[in-house]
Structures are given as C-alpha cells and as structure tokens.
Enzyme design. Structure first.
Site, PDB file in Angstrom:
ATOM      1  N   ARG A 271      57.479  44.377  11.841  1.00 32.59           N
ATOM      2  CA  ARG A 271      57.159  45.424  10.845  1.00 32.59           C
ATOM      3  C   ARG A 271      57.396  44.946   9.410  1.00 32.59           C
ATOM      4  NH1 ARG A 271      55.634  47.214  15.056  1.00 32.59           N
ATOM      5  NH2 ARG A 271      55.651  49.393  15.702  1.00 32.59           N
TER       6      ARG A 271
ATOM      7  N   SER B 266      56.438  56.047  14.477  1.00 31.51           N
ATOM      8  CA  SER B 266      57.875  55.740  14.586  1.00 31.51           C
ATOM      9  C   SER B 266      58.510  55.928  13.218  1.00 31.51           C
ATOM     10  CB  SER B 266      58.073  54.289  15.007  1.00 31.51           C
ATOM     11  OG  SER B 266      57.533  54.062  16.277  1.00 31.51           O
TER      12      SER B 266
ATOM     13  N   GLU C 122      61.432  53.056   9.273  1.00 35.63           N
ATOM     14  CA  GLU C 122      60.251  52.208   9.134  1.00 35.63           C
ATOM     15  C   GLU C 122      59.373  52.817   8.033  1.00 35.63           C
ATOM     16  OE1 GLU C 122      57.962  51.686  12.821  1.00 35.63           O
ATOM     17  OE2 GLU C 122      56.195  51.427  11.583  1.00 35.63           O
TER      18      GLU C 122
HETATM   19  N1  EPU Z   1      63.111  56.124  25.314  1.00 34.22           N
HETATM   20  C1  EPU Z   1      64.127  57.006  25.562  1.00 34.22           C
HETATM   21  N2  EPU Z   1      63.867  58.336  25.429  1.00 34.22           N
HETATM   22  C2  EPU Z   1      62.643  58.803  25.110  1.00 34.22           C
HETATM   23  C3  EPU Z   1      61.599  57.894  24.832  1.00 34.22           C
HETATM   24  C4  EPU Z   1      61.845  56.546  24.951  1.00 34.22           C
HETATM   25  O1  EPU Z   1      65.236  56.642  25.889  1.00 34.22           O
HETATM   26  O2  EPU Z   1      62.514  60.023  25.014  1.00 34.22           O
HETATM   27  C5  EPU Z   1      63.392  54.682  25.441  1.00 34.22           C
HETATM   28  C6  EPU Z   1      62.972  54.178  26.815  1.00 34.22           C
HETATM   29  O3  EPU Z   1      63.950  53.250  27.243  1.00 34.22           O
HETATM   30  C7  EPU Z   1      61.675  53.448  26.524  1.00 34.22           C
HETATM   31  C8  EPU Z   1      61.977  52.895  25.157  1.00 34.22           C
HETATM   32  O4  EPU Z   1      62.671  53.955  24.483  1.00 34.22           O
HETATM   33  O5  EPU Z   1      61.432  52.437  27.452  1.00 34.22           O
HETATM   34  C9  EPU Z   1      60.794  52.452  24.367  1.00 34.22           C
HETATM   35  O6  EPU Z   1      59.883  53.488  24.183  1.00 34.22           O
HETATM   36  P1  EPU Z   1      58.372  53.147  23.756  1.00 34.22           P
HETATM   37  O7  EPU Z   1      57.924  51.880  24.358  1.00 34.22           O
HETATM   38  O8  EPU Z   1      57.598  54.372  23.964  1.00 34.22           O
HETATM   39  O9  EPU Z   1      58.482  52.984  22.210  1.00 34.22           O
HETATM   40  P2  EPU Z   1      59.299  51.978  21.277  1.00 34.22           P
HETATM   41  O10 EPU Z   1      59.543  50.628  21.772  1.00 34.22           O
HETATM   42  O11 EPU Z   1      60.516  52.666  20.863  1.00 34.22           O
HETATM   43  C10 EPU Z   1      57.572  50.725  19.749  1.00 34.22           C
HETATM   44  C11 EPU Z   1      56.908  50.900  18.417  1.00 34.22           C
HETATM   45  C12 EPU Z   1      55.753  51.895  18.491  1.00 34.22           C
HETATM   46  C13 EPU Z   1      54.772  51.421  19.541  1.00 34.22           C
HETATM   47  C14 EPU Z   1      55.526  51.299  20.875  1.00 34.22           C
HETATM   48  C15 EPU Z   1      54.663  50.757  21.966  1.00 34.22           C
HETATM   49  C16 EPU Z   1      58.677  50.520  16.795  1.00 34.22           C
HETATM   50  C17 EPU Z   1      59.558  51.132  15.768  1.00 34.22           C
HETATM   51  N3  EPU Z   1      57.869  51.356  17.439  1.00 34.22           N
HETATM   52  O12 EPU Z   1      58.228  51.936  20.063  1.00 34.22           O
HETATM   53  O13 EPU Z   1      55.108  51.877  17.235  1.00 34.22           O
HETATM   54  O14 EPU Z   1      53.691  52.317  19.677  1.00 34.22           O
HETATM   55  O15 EPU Z   1      56.632  50.380  20.731  1.00 34.22           O
HETATM   56  O16 EPU Z   1      54.458  49.406  21.746  1.00 34.22           O
HETATM   57  O17 EPU Z   1      58.711  49.312  16.992  1.00 34.22           O
HETATM   58  C18 EPU Z   1      54.865  52.960  15.126  1.00 34.22           C
HETATM   59  O18 EPU Z   1      55.281  51.924  14.613  1.00 34.22           O
HETATM   60  O19 EPU Z   1      54.542  53.975  14.447  1.00 34.22           O
HETATM   61  C19 EPU Z   1      54.803  53.052  16.575  1.00 34.22           C
HETATM   62  C20 EPU Z   1      54.474  54.180  17.193  1.00 34.22           C
END
Ligand code: EPU
Length: 342
Positions: free
Chosen positions: A165, A242, A338
């Site tokens: 990012r 995010s 972010e």
């Molecule tokens: N999780 C929880 N509770 C919840 C939801 C998720 O504990 O209610 C945990 C779970 O362990 C899950 C983990 O969070 O496996 C990761 O969740 P997810 O893959 O949905 O999202 P993320 O890794 O937190 C990142 C990016 C997103 C992108 C997704 C998918 C960042 C800050 N965010 O989120 O990017 O869509 O991966 O690749 O890196 C954005 O930047 O606006 C964005 C949406």
C-alpha cells in the site's frame, strides 16, 4: 482546464462526506495540465490536492484549496515483446473499466484486482492490492507532470518504490509534487491465474468451474462475487474499503502473541516478518458491528468503517481512534489507517 468554485465534494468521495472545496480544477490531457501549471496555477487557492474517485480518503472539514481531477481516459497498446505487452491507460480512467478492457483484449495480470474502486492514477499511488496481487507488480512506468513547473517526468517501475500500500508518490519528498497523467502496465498475453489466496479456489468450485481451465473472465467474476459478499457497496453504505492496513510485526512479537492467542491468523512475509489481519484484531477487541454516532465498524468486514448516513469526517475519525486504542490496549499493536485524512 475547467475551474469550478465552492463545489460540494459529496460526489467525489466514497465515504459520502458532505464538505465543499474552494475550487475544483479538472484537466483533459497532459498538455492541458502542463499549460495550466505554467500559466494559471499561481492564481489557484492552495493547498492543491489531487484526487481520483475519492475512494481512499476521509474529508474532516471543508477543503480550503484546489482539488485537482484528471479526466484523461484512454487505453493505448504501446509495444509487444514476445508474449508481453506494454499498455498505457489515462490516469482518470476507472481502474475496473481498465481491467475489464484489458481482459477483453487478452492482456492478463490484473484480474484479482477486479472491482476495487478508484482510478488508474490513484491506484498506482496507493499500490492497490487484493487476493494475492498488487498493482505495482504489473506497472512498467508512471507518467507525470510536475505541479511546480509543468515539466514531464516518467518514473520507472523501480523508481516508484512499490511496497505494501505504498509508493514513492506517498513519500514525504514526493507527496503532492506530481500529477499522474498515465500509467504503463506490463501485461501478459498468456493467462496464468493466481488462485492461491484463501477463498478463491473454494468459490471457484462452488461455482462449478474447473480451476485447471478457468478463464480470465470467469476469475474476474469470482473475485467480484467474493468482494460483494464481504465488502459494502459505497453507493449503498459510504466507506473507503479497508480503513486500516494490516500490521506487520516481527516474529518475536508474533510468538509472544501466540502464547495468549494460539489461533491468531497470519500471512507469512519473510523469516522475520508476519502480517496480521487487522480485521481479526478489531473483531477480538469487540468492535465488529459497533457504532459511534453515525459511523460504524462494518458487521461483516470489521476492517471497513462505514458512514451509516450523514456522518461527519470527525465522527469517523473518533471511531477510528477508539478502535485503534482498543486494539493497542489488548494486543500492544498499533494499527495505522490506510485512508488519508484531509
Ligand atoms: N477476519 C476476522 N473477522 C472478520 C473478517 C476477517 O477475524 O470479521 C480475519 C480472518 O482471519 C480473515 C482475515 O481477517 O482470514 C483476512 O480477511 P480478508 O482476506 O477478507 O481481508 P484482509 O486481508 O484483512 C486485505 C486487503 C483488502 C483486500 C483483501 C483481499 C488490506 C488492508 N486489505 O484485507 O483490500 O480486498 O485483503 O485480498 O491489506 C482495501 O485495501 O480497501 C481492501 C479492501
């Protein structure tokens, strides 16, 4: 260049914050912008703020300066070498429109970024990423105009210094100094799907598709389905995706946490670094689905803060401070927004 005075920024930010800008200035071409910088920029209200679709920012008050908007929308194939193409897209183009266009032309590599809100220019600044792909991996060069003298400058891939990012355009030295007019992508004419991110293969099989033979168009649809099931639509519920970045910690810190929280999820980055999903930290801190005034932590994806209707930027800021403080109090980890606060 088109100049408008005292304009509402409501249509220009996905959080749906109703503030005004002193001036909005939009340009249609590189020459238009370069000319304006040389002839009339001195007369524009300062500071200058270049935005895309406003999908990654939070306005906390009326903006006293000039908001710059790119209306440069085009796609052009520049060259081909073997099975790779270099394709240029105008900075004002909607990123997802560009991805759909690239797939229709048989230029692959960006499928996993489908439906991320925002424009081509801003997505390079932010190095947007999703489902195991970061846009910086496919960026060959970024073409800009200097906002101080109107000269052209191209940043090569390496000069962009892409990381999670982040890019050079967010650094203290370069922030606000250049306007991106177009981005050159290096895309592949052979489709090599990236299906490794958690949840993709499962969604493919529930859609009855054979992962060995999935097409780029099908993968795009799968990614869109996953996003739609987890992330609120900004047109329905104001948000900026995010709100926080996933914190990166060293292994010792991570191991210390696992003694108390053995189920803590992680993404391995290197021998010494581990990324922890902020969504998990926020949920464990008790914030999932909770509100503060007209701002709330989303009930499905707690990484996203939402405007439940008429929230001010300050209400969202207060909520974000409370969430950050709770996570720090419980885990000793500092989560960083972010989203850019303006
Ligand atoms: N999780 C929880 N509770 C919840 C939801 C998720 O504990 O209610 C945990 C779970 O362990 C899950 C983990 O969070 O496996 C990761 O969740 P997810 O893959 O949905 O999202 P993320 O890794 O937190 C990142 C990016 C997103 C992108 C997704 C998918 C960042 C800050 N965010 O989120 O990017 O869509 O991966 O690749 O890196 C954005 O930047 O606006 C964005 C949406």
């Amino acid at each position: 260049m088109q100049i408008q005075h005292n304009i509402s920024l409501l249509p220009h930010n996905t959080f749906g914050i109703d503030v005004t800008a002193n001036i909005i200035a939009s340009y249609n071409s590189e020459e238009d912008l370069a000319n304006a910088v040389k002839t009339c920029f001195h007369a524009l209200a300062k500071p200058l703020l270049h935005i895309g679709e406003g999908s990654n920012l939070l306005f906390t008050k009326d903006f006293p300066g000039t908001v710059l908007l790119s209306k440069i929308v085009y796609v052009e194939k520049l060259s081909q070498s073997g099975r790779q193409v270099i394709v240029r897209a105008g900075s004002g183009m909607n990123m997802d429109d560009f991805i759909a266009h690239a797939i229709s032309k048989g230029w692959y590599g960006l499928e996993n970024l489908s439906k991320i809100p925002g424009q081509v220019g801003a997505s390079a600044v932010q190095n947007i990423g999703a489902y195991g792909v970061e846009v910086g991996n496919c960026i060959h060069a970024v073409n800009c105009i200097s906002l101080s003298d109107g000269s052209n400058k191209t940043f090569t891939h390496d000069e962009c210094e892409f990381s999670y990012r982040h890019s050079i355009f967010k650094s203290r030295e370069y922030k606000g100094k250049y306007a991106i007019t177009s981005v050159d992508y290096c895309l592949n004419m052979d489709f090599n799907p990236n299906l490794d991110y958690a949840g993709i293969r499962q969604q493919i099989s529930s859609a009855g598709i054979d992962a060995q033979h999935i097409s780029a168009k099908e993968l795009r649809e799968i990614i869109i389905q996953i996003r739609d099931s987890k992330l609120p639509d900004p047109k329905v519920l104001g948000n900026a995706g995010s709100f926080f970045m996933n914190p990166i910690v060293d292994r010792l810190t991570f191991e210390r946490l696992t003694t108390t929280y053995p189920n803590i999820p992680k993404y391995e980055l290197s021998d010494n670094l581990v990324k922890i999903p902020a969504a998990w930290l926020i949920e464990q801190s008790g914030w999932k689905g909770r509100s503060h005034g007209r701002a709330a932590v989303h009930h499905i994806q707690p990484l996203v803060l939402v405007n439940t209707g008429g929230a001010t930027g300050n209400e969202i800021c207060e909520l974000s401070d409370m969430v950050r403080d709770s996570v720090f109090a419980k885990f000793g980890i500092s989560i960083k927004p972010e989203v850019n606060f303006i």
